[in-house]
Design a protein around this motif. Structure first.
Motif, PDB file in Angstrom:
ATOM      1  N   LEU A 107      10.015  10.444   6.632  1.00 29.06           N
ATOM      2  CA  LEU A 107       9.958   9.580   5.448  1.00 29.06           C
ATOM      3  C   LEU A 107       9.410  10.350   4.264  1.00 29.06           C
ATOM      4  O   LEU A 107      10.000  10.334   3.171  1.00 29.06           O
ATOM      5  N   HIS A 108       8.297  11.023   4.487  1.00 32.82           N
ATOM      6  CA  HIS A 108       7.650  11.772   3.407  1.00 32.82           C
ATOM      7  C   HIS A 108       8.586  12.859   2.856  1.00 32.82           C
ATOM      8  O   HIS A 108       8.749  12.991   1.633  1.00 32.82           O
ATOM      9  N   GLY A 109       9.209  13.609   3.743  1.00 28.94           N
ATOM     10  CA  GLY A 109      10.102  14.676   3.315  1.00 28.94           C
ATOM     11  C   GLY A 109      11.291  14.155   2.538  1.00 28.94           C
ATOM     12  O   GLY A 109      11.740  14.785   1.569  1.00 28.94           O
ATOM     13  N   GLY A 110      11.813  13.011   2.952  1.00 27.91           N
ATOM     14  CA  GLY A 110      12.950  12.434   2.238  1.00 27.91           C
ATOM     15  C   GLY A 110      12.586  12.042   0.814  1.00 27.91           C
ATOM     16  O   GLY A 110      13.390  12.206  -0.113  1.00 27.91           O
ATOM     17  N   ILE A 111      11.369  11.540   0.640  1.00 31.48           N
ATOM     18  CA  ILE A 111      10.921  11.166  -0.704  1.00 31.48           C
ATOM     19  C   ILE A 111      10.698  12.420  -1.557  1.00 31.48           C
ATOM     20  O   ILE A 111      11.117  12.483  -2.718  1.00 31.48           O
ATOM     21  N   VAL A 112      10.044  13.430  -0.995  1.00 29.60           N
ATOM     22  CA  VAL A 112       9.803  14.665  -1.735  1.00 29.60           C
ATOM     23  C   VAL A 112      11.128  15.329  -2.133  1.00 29.60           C
ATOM     24  O   VAL A 112      11.236  15.950  -3.194  1.00 29.60           O
ATOM     25  N   TYR A 113      12.145  15.168  -1.297  1.00 26.08           N
ATOM     26  CA  TYR A 113      13.438  15.802  -1.557  1.00 26.08           C
ATOM     27  C   TYR A 113      14.068  15.304  -2.863  1.00 26.08           C
ATOM     28  O   TYR A 113      14.851  16.029  -3.489  1.00 26.08           O
TER      29      TYR A 113
ATOM     30  N   ILE B 128      12.699   5.190  -3.563  1.00 24.53           N
ATOM     31  CA  ILE B 128      11.510   5.200  -2.711  1.00 24.53           C
ATOM     32  C   ILE B 128      11.354   3.857  -2.006  1.00 24.53           C
ATOM     33  O   ILE B 128      11.056   3.801  -0.812  1.00 24.53           O
ATOM     34  N   THR B 129      11.568   2.783  -2.727  1.00 20.98           N
ATOM     35  CA  THR B 129      11.449   1.449  -2.132  1.00 20.98           C
ATOM     36  C   THR B 129      12.443   1.265  -1.002  1.00 20.98           C
ATOM     37  O   THR B 129      12.103   0.754   0.075  1.00 20.98           O
ATOM     38  N   ARG B 130      13.678   1.689  -1.206  1.00 16.71           N
ATOM     39  CA  ARG B 130      14.686   1.557  -0.151  1.00 16.71           C
ATOM     40  C   ARG B 130      14.308   2.388   1.077  1.00 16.71           C
ATOM     41  O   ARG B 130      14.451   1.932   2.214  1.00 16.71           O
ATOM     42  N   ALA B 131      13.809   3.594   0.844  1.00 18.97           N
ATOM     43  CA  ALA B 131      13.431   4.458   1.968  1.00 18.97           C
ATOM     44  C   ALA B 131      12.269   3.858   2.744  1.00 18.97           C
ATOM     45  O   ALA B 131      12.263   3.869   3.990  1.00 18.97           O
ATOM     46  N   VAL B 132      11.280   3.347   2.059  1.00 15.77           N
ATOM     47  CA  VAL B 132      10.119   2.736   2.731  1.00 15.77           C
ATOM     48  C   VAL B 132      10.543   1.491   3.495  1.00 15.77           C
ATOM     49  O   VAL B 132      10.116   1.284   4.643  1.00 15.77           O
ATOM     50  N   ASP B 133      11.398   0.681   2.892  1.00 13.21           N
ATOM     51  CA  ASP B 133      11.830  -0.539   3.576  1.00 13.21           C
ATOM     52  C   ASP B 133      12.633  -0.217   4.836  1.00 13.21           C
ATOM     53  O   ASP B 133      12.468  -0.874   5.882  1.00 13.21           O
ATOM     54  N   ARG B 134      13.509   0.770   4.777  1.00 13.24           N
ATOM     55  CA  ARG B 134      14.263   1.158   5.974  1.00 13.24           C
ATOM     56  C   ARG B 134      13.307   1.636   7.064  1.00 13.24           C
ATOM     57  O   ARG B 134      13.491   1.323   8.240  1.00 13.24           O
TER      58      ARG B 134
ATOM     59  N   GLN C  77      15.944  17.574  -8.107  1.00 19.29           N
ATOM     60  CA  GLN C  77      15.869  17.635  -9.566  1.00 19.29           C
ATOM     61  C   GLN C  77      15.404  19.003 -10.057  1.00 19.29           C
ATOM     62  O   GLN C  77      16.028  19.589 -10.955  1.00 19.29           O
ATOM     63  N   HIS C  78      14.328  19.532  -9.475  1.00 15.78           N
ATOM     64  CA  HIS C  78      13.691  20.716 -10.047  1.00 15.78           C
ATOM     65  C   HIS C  78      14.103  22.032  -9.396  1.00 15.78           C
ATOM     66  O   HIS C  78      13.915  23.088  -9.992  1.00 15.78           O
ATOM     67  N   ILE C  79      14.638  21.988  -8.178  1.00 17.33           N
ATOM     68  CA  ILE C  79      15.046  23.218  -7.497  1.00 17.33           C
ATOM     69  C   ILE C  79      16.565  23.369  -7.515  1.00 17.33           C
ATOM     70  O   ILE C  79      17.095  24.391  -7.934  1.00 17.33           O
ATOM     71  N   TYR C  80      17.276  22.329  -7.075  1.00 18.01           N
ATOM     72  CA  TYR C  80      18.729  22.413  -6.987  1.00 18.01           C
ATOM     73  C   TYR C  80      19.441  21.999  -8.265  1.00 18.01           C
ATOM     74  O   TYR C  80      20.641  22.231  -8.409  1.00 18.01           O
ATOM     75  N   ARG C  81      18.711  21.355  -9.184  1.00 21.40           N
ATOM     76  CA  ARG C  81      19.302  20.890 -10.441  1.00 21.40           C
ATOM     77  C   ARG C  81      20.477  19.959 -10.190  1.00 21.40           C
ATOM     78  O   ARG C  81      21.519  20.029 -10.854  1.00 21.40           O
ATOM     79  N   MET C  82      20.316  19.090  -9.216  1.00 17.10           N
ATOM     80  CA  MET C  82      21.362  18.135  -8.869  1.00 17.10           C
ATOM     81  C   MET C  82      21.025  16.767  -9.451  1.00 17.10           C
ATOM     82  O   MET C  82      19.857  16.494  -9.755  1.00 17.10           O
ATOM     83  N   PRO C  83      22.032  15.899  -9.598  1.00 16.03           N
ATOM     84  CA  PRO C  83      21.753  14.551 -10.094  1.00 16.03           C
ATOM     85  C   PRO C  83      20.763  13.832  -9.180  1.00 16.03           C
ATOM     86  O   PRO C  83      20.810  13.960  -7.960  1.00 16.03           O
ATOM     87  N   CYS C  84      19.859  13.100  -9.784  1.00 20.58           N
ATOM     88  CA  CYS C  84      18.835  12.363  -9.049  1.00 20.58           C
ATOM     89  C   CYS C  84      18.874  10.905  -9.471  1.00 20.58           C
ATOM     90  O   CYS C  84      19.462  10.556 -10.499  1.00 20.58           O
ATOM     91  N   PRO C  85      18.246  10.030  -8.700  1.00 20.82           N
ATOM     92  CA  PRO C  85      18.201   8.618  -9.099  1.00 20.82           C
ATOM     93  C   PRO C  85      17.576   8.463 -10.475  1.00 20.82           C
ATOM     94  O   PRO C  85      16.571   9.115 -10.792  1.00 20.82           O
TER      95      PRO C  85
ATOM     96  N   ARG D  44       0.822  -1.206   0.000  1.00 26.96           N
ATOM     97  CA  ARG D  44       0.000   0.000   0.000  1.00 26.96           C
ATOM     98  C   ARG D  44       0.863   1.267   0.000  1.00 26.96           C
ATOM     99  O   ARG D  44       0.609   2.211  -0.747  1.00 26.96           O
ATOM    100  N   ILE D  45       1.884   1.274   0.846  1.00 23.42           N
ATOM    101  CA  ILE D  45       2.732   2.465   0.949  1.00 23.42           C
ATOM    102  C   ILE D  45       3.498   2.698  -0.345  1.00 23.42           C
ATOM    103  O   ILE D  45       3.579   3.827  -0.843  1.00 23.42           O
ATOM    104  N   LEU D  46       4.057   1.633  -0.907  1.00 19.77           N
ATOM    105  CA  LEU D  46       4.819   1.781  -2.151  1.00 19.77           C
ATOM    106  C   LEU D  46       3.917   2.236  -3.296  1.00 19.77           C
ATOM    107  O   LEU D  46       4.331   3.058  -4.121  1.00 19.77           O
ATOM    108  N   ALA D  47       2.699   1.717  -3.352  1.00 18.82           N
ATOM    109  CA  ALA D  47       1.777   2.129  -4.410  1.00 18.82           C
ATOM    110  C   ALA D  47       1.468   3.615  -4.289  1.00 18.82           C
ATOM    111  O   ALA D  47       1.453   4.352  -5.288  1.00 18.82           O
ATOM    112  N   PHE D  48       1.227   4.067  -3.054  1.00 14.07           N
ATOM    113  CA  PHE D  48       0.933   5.481  -2.864  1.00 14.07           C
ATOM    114  C   PHE D  48       2.103   6.356  -3.284  1.00 14.07           C
ATOM    115  O   PHE D  48       1.930   7.296  -4.071  1.00 14.07           O
ATOM    116  N   TYR D  49       3.291   6.077  -2.772  1.00 13.62           N
ATOM    117  CA  TYR D  49       4.417   6.968  -3.061  1.00 13.62           C
ATOM    118  C   TYR D  49       4.875   6.873  -4.512  1.00 13.62           C
ATOM    119  O   TYR D  49       5.405   7.852  -5.058  1.00 13.62           O
ATOM    120  N   THR D  50       4.674   5.737  -5.149  1.00 13.89           N
ATOM    121  CA  THR D  50       4.995   5.640  -6.571  1.00 13.89           C
ATOM    122  C   THR D  50       4.076   6.562  -7.375  1.00 13.89           C
ATOM    123  O   THR D  50       4.525   7.319  -8.243  1.00 13.89           O
TER     124      THR D  50
END
Length: 216
Positions: free
Chosen positions: A173-179, A199-205, A184-192, A104-110
């Motif tokens: 958790l939520h903030g880390g995913i939004v980051y 997201i999966t790794r963050a949720v599992d941790r 990507q869109h604010i800092y223009r830094m490399p992203c996954p 459920r959590i992974l489906a939502f955050y995806t």
């Protein structure tokens, strides 16, 4: 022109061809809202309506025929960018215990990340926060009430021992995913390359920290 502004006169010059072309009221309103979303994402929520009207190729008085004040227009932008992107069935799906919690959590955050990891959402969110606008606070309160608190109860129901999560844990958790999107869109830094993997790794941790099975 500041929040709450109104058009004072029709002295903006001759209407452009697009302004003269009559559109159905709802289509014109949607055109203005879509244009305002792109405009505020570029210049910030404090951008003025005269410049917006010029960009849309319409007169400022025409804009104010559809939105009596700038506050009304900002409210329409808020609904289009934030509220309309929250699927109405997410609360039900997040609390459906016939489906494993991790699923459920992974489906939502995806799904959620797909909707918010976009240039306009991220930039308007950051601009409105810097401007001290109420938009962000309202959105975060709504998100907490509709999504995070019900989800917290589901997590607490499966947590083992005394390791029940607090709301602050879930915000982390939520903030880390939004980051991921902010990078990507604010800092223009490399992203996954694939945000779903991060997201999966963050949720599992997160789930493992509270003794919740991540094999489902």
């Amino acid at each position: 022109m500041k929040s709450g502004e109104r058009a004072e006169s029709a002295g903006d010059g001759r209407p452009s061809a697009s302004a003269r072309r009559r559109l159905p009221a709802e289509e014109r309103r949607r055109q203005i809202v879509d244009g305002a979303v792109a405009f505020f994402a570029e210049v910030g929520i404090e951008g003025n309506t005269r410049d917006l009207a010029r960009r849309l190729g319409i007169t400022q008085p025409l804009l104010f025929n559809y939105f009596a004040t700038k506050d009304d227009l900002v409210e329409a932008v808020y609904e289009a960018v934030y509220l309309d992107r929250l699927a109405p069935d997410w609360p039900r799906r997040l609390t459906d215990r016939s489906v494993p919690l991790r699923t459920r959590i992974l489906a939502f955050y995806t799904e959620y990340s797909t909707l918010i990891f976009q240039h306009e959402w991220m930039r308007i969110f950051m601009f409105s926060g810097l401007a001290g606008a109420e938009l962000n606070r309202r959105y975060l309160r709504h998100l907490a009430d509709v999504i995070l608190r019900p989800l917290l109860a589901e997590i607490a129901a499966e947590a083992r021992g005394d390791a029940a999560p607090a709301m602050e844990d879930l915000w982390n958790l939520h903030g880390g995913i939004v980051y991921i999107g902010i990078r990507q869109h604010i800092y223009r830094m490399p992203c996954p390359a694939d945000p779903a993997e991060a997201i999966t790794r963050a949720v599992d941790r997160f789930l493992l920290a509270f003794g919740i099975d991540t094999e489902a």
